[in-house]
Design an enzyme around this catalytic site. Sequence first.
Site, short mmCIF file in Angstrom:
data_model
loop_
_atom_site.label_atom_id
_atom_site.label_comp_id
_atom_site.label_asym_id
_atom_site.label_seq_id
_atom_site.Cartn_x
_atom_site.Cartn_y
_atom_site.Cartn_z
N ASN A 210 0.84 -1.19 0.00
CA ASN A 210 0.00 0.00 0.00
C ASN A 210 0.88 1.25 0.00
O ASN A 210 2.10 1.15 -0.01
CB ASN A 210 -0.95 -0.02 1.20
CG ASN A 210 -0.18 -0.13 2.50
OD1 ASN A 210 0.60 0.74 2.85
ND2 ASN A 210 -0.36 -1.25 3.19
N ASP A 279 -4.01 -6.41 5.08
CA ASP A 279 -4.96 -7.29 5.76
C ASP A 279 -4.91 -8.72 5.21
O ASP A 279 -5.23 -9.67 5.89
CB ASP A 279 -6.38 -6.73 5.63
CG ASP A 279 -6.57 -5.48 6.48
OD1 ASP A 279 -5.96 -5.43 7.57
OD2 ASP A 279 -7.30 -4.56 6.06
N LYS A 289 9.48 -16.94 -10.32
CA LYS A 289 8.72 -15.85 -10.93
C LYS A 289 7.58 -16.44 -11.77
O LYS A 289 7.79 -17.36 -12.57
CB LYS A 289 9.66 -15.03 -11.82
CG LYS A 289 8.99 -13.78 -12.34
CD LYS A 289 9.97 -12.96 -13.17
CE LYS A 289 9.23 -11.80 -13.81
NZ LYS A 289 9.85 -11.33 -15.02
N PRO A 307 -2.71 -11.88 10.44
CA PRO A 307 -3.09 -11.65 11.84
C PRO A 307 -3.34 -10.17 12.08
O PRO A 307 -2.67 -9.33 11.49
CB PRO A 307 -1.86 -12.12 12.64
CG PRO A 307 -0.74 -12.22 11.66
CD PRO A 307 -1.35 -12.41 10.30
N ASP A 308 -4.30 -9.85 12.94
CA ASP A 308 -4.51 -8.46 13.34
C ASP A 308 -3.54 -8.19 14.49
O ASP A 308 -3.74 -8.65 15.62
CB ASP A 308 -5.96 -8.23 13.77
CG ASP A 308 -6.24 -6.75 13.95
OD1 ASP A 308 -5.38 -6.03 14.50
OD2 ASP A 308 -7.32 -6.31 13.53
N ILE A 309 -2.47 -7.47 14.19
CA ILE A 309 -1.36 -7.31 15.14
C ILE A 309 -1.80 -6.54 16.37
O ILE A 309 -1.60 -6.98 17.51
CB ILE A 309 -0.18 -6.59 14.45
CG1 ILE A 309 0.31 -7.42 13.26
CG2 ILE A 309 0.94 -6.34 15.44
CD1 ILE A 309 1.28 -6.72 12.34
N PHE A 325 -4.36 3.39 14.93
CA PHE A 325 -4.71 4.41 13.96
C PHE A 325 -5.84 3.84 13.11
O PHE A 325 -5.86 2.65 12.81
CB PHE A 325 -3.51 4.74 13.06
CG PHE A 325 -2.65 5.84 13.64
CD1 PHE A 325 -1.90 5.61 14.79
CD2 PHE A 325 -2.59 7.09 13.04
CE1 PHE A 325 -1.12 6.61 15.33
CE2 PHE A 325 -1.81 8.11 13.57
CZ PHE A 325 -1.08 7.87 14.72
N LYS A 339 -13.80 0.66 15.72
CA LYS A 339 -12.50 -0.05 15.68
C LYS A 339 -11.87 -0.10 17.07
O LYS A 339 -11.29 -1.10 17.48
CB LYS A 339 -11.56 0.68 14.72
CG LYS A 339 -10.89 -0.23 13.72
CD LYS A 339 -10.17 0.55 12.64
CE LYS A 339 -10.82 0.30 11.29
NZ LYS A 339 -10.14 1.01 10.21
N LYS A 343 -11.29 -3.79 18.55
CA LYS A 343 -9.92 -4.26 18.78
C LYS A 343 -9.49 -4.13 20.24
O LYS A 343 -8.35 -4.43 20.57
CB LYS A 343 -8.95 -3.48 17.87
CG LYS A 343 -9.24 -3.64 16.38
CD LYS A 343 -8.06 -3.19 15.52
CE LYS A 343 -8.43 -3.26 14.04
NZ LYS A 343 -7.28 -3.46 13.17
N1 CTP Z 1 -3.67 -3.22 12.21
C1 CTP Z 1 -2.89 -4.26 12.67
N2 CTP Z 1 -2.88 -5.44 12.02
C2 CTP Z 1 -3.64 -5.63 10.92
C3 CTP Z 1 -4.46 -4.58 10.45
C4 CTP Z 1 -4.45 -3.37 11.10
O1 CTP Z 1 -2.17 -4.08 13.68
N3 CTP Z 1 -3.62 -6.80 10.32
C5 CTP Z 1 -3.70 -1.96 12.97
C6 CTP Z 1 -3.14 -0.75 12.26
O2 CTP Z 1 -1.75 -0.58 12.52
C7 CTP Z 1 -3.98 0.37 12.87
C8 CTP Z 1 -5.29 -0.28 13.17
O3 CTP Z 1 -5.05 -1.67 13.21
O4 CTP Z 1 -3.44 0.81 14.10
C9 CTP Z 1 -6.38 -0.02 12.20
O5 CTP Z 1 -5.95 -0.25 10.89
P1 CTP Z 1 -6.95 -0.06 9.66
O6 CTP Z 1 -6.24 -0.46 8.41
O7 CTP Z 1 -7.58 1.30 9.73
O8 CTP Z 1 -8.08 -1.08 10.06
P2 CTP Z 1 -8.34 -2.55 9.67
O9 CTP Z 1 -8.25 -3.38 10.89
O10 CTP Z 1 -7.51 -2.97 8.52
O11 CTP Z 1 -9.89 -2.47 9.31
P3 CTP Z 1 -10.57 -2.04 7.90
O12 CTP Z 1 -9.61 -2.41 6.82
O13 CTP Z 1 -11.82 -2.82 7.91
O14 CTP Z 1 -10.84 -0.56 7.99
#
Ligand code: CTP
Length: 403
Positions: A210, A279, A289, A307-309, A325, A339, A343
């Site tokens: 991204n 994500d 390749k 994983p959602d860190i 954030f 959020k 979370k």
């Molecule tokens: N984050 C994380 N791990 C992930 C996704 C997000 O730690 N796999 C953290 C980001 O660093 C940020 C927060 O979660 O602090 C929110 O990130 P954001 O991209 O806005 O949210 P998402 O959880 O990805 O939700 P969505 O894409 O549905 O808006």
Amino acid sequence: MNLLAGKRILLGVTGGIAAYKSAELIRRLQDQGADVHVAMTNAATEFITPLTLQALSGHPVHLDLLDTETESVMGHIELARWADLILIAPASANFIARLAQGHGDDLLSTICLAAQCQVAVAPAMNQGMWANQATQLNVSALIAQQITIFGPSEGLQACGEVGEGRLLDIAGIVDLTAATFPNERLRGRKVVITAGPTREAIDPVRYISNHSSGKQGYALAEAAIEAGAEVILISGPTSLTPPERARLIPVTSAREMHTAAMQEATDADIFIGVAAVADFRPIEASDQKIKKDNTGERLTLTLEENPDIIAAVAGLNDGPYTVGFAAETSHVIDHARRKLTRKKLNMIIANDVMDQNIGFNSDQNETTIIWGSQEQTLPIASKRTIATKIVGTIADALPEARQ
Ligand code: CTP
């Protein structure tokens, strides 16, 4: 708490029987997280060997003004600039007199003359020498030069006399040393920050990522360092130079970032997730390749969730104060609040990424900080200014959450 985490202390040792106590002082300063370099006067080397202090400090001991060997490692001007605090302990009556007069005829006095940081002096001498009017006038001259005096204390002296002039006890010197950094609201706190994008490999040359530049995360690392914190910066690939005093853990993928974050978060006080974590990742990265076969067929990539860190960190038992954030394109505050709850975060910073003037690659940002029932909107400003405000808000909110 590490009261001196990341602090650079130049310990000046002068000649006197209390010089042997500098060995213990180095250890206790290091226990609080300080990096200690030692400079000794010639007279000090008669009481304790440079080798001892070198072994304890882990750095060559600085002895002579014109020593080509140590000067080539770090010259006297460089040393003066390197230090956050110059601590002379023990300081003899003679050294105090020379400092009061502004002498620059040996290494330690020259460093003190060139210093831009605070200088602190812990006197140690016979009680008669301390009480002498000349010494007292010299100490007054040091105070007039904004030099801080630690001690001395009273008690039995090496010469058998009893009175004022003993080196302050080591724990007292360490406490006063920490107190010379008063405006550092996160002093002794470990802060872990994730920043930048992650890259999810498709094959050895391609990836999904991204537009995150890492600028807001790096600015937060600088602001937290300025507030006295020990900062661990877990960063995806960016073109930025990390702050010199942050410990950088470079990562590429979300899974690497997750592993590093879980390792560092367990004993952290504050975790700030600024990274734009991908994500999803391709289920399997090809080890060769991927070639196009010119048949015009579509290529389908199957993705699985990363994983959602930050949610994992927020779920830790006795985990850190967790700040996330939220990058949103609509209903910014509502989505950010959701959020925060989903979370289980302590605080969230809401960003409108549809606004071209702020967000990913810009140097500016405009955010709303949301925590508990409170909300504070920060008007558009540089990411560094925003970072300082966020760090201030975290420091205010912290005592209620975690002592
Ligand atoms: N984050 C994380 N791990 C992930 C996704 C997000 O730690 N796999 C953290 C980001 O660093 C940020 C927060 O979660 O602090 C929110 O990130 P954001 O991209 O806005 O949210 P998402 O959880 O990805 O939700 P969505 O894409 O549905 O808006």
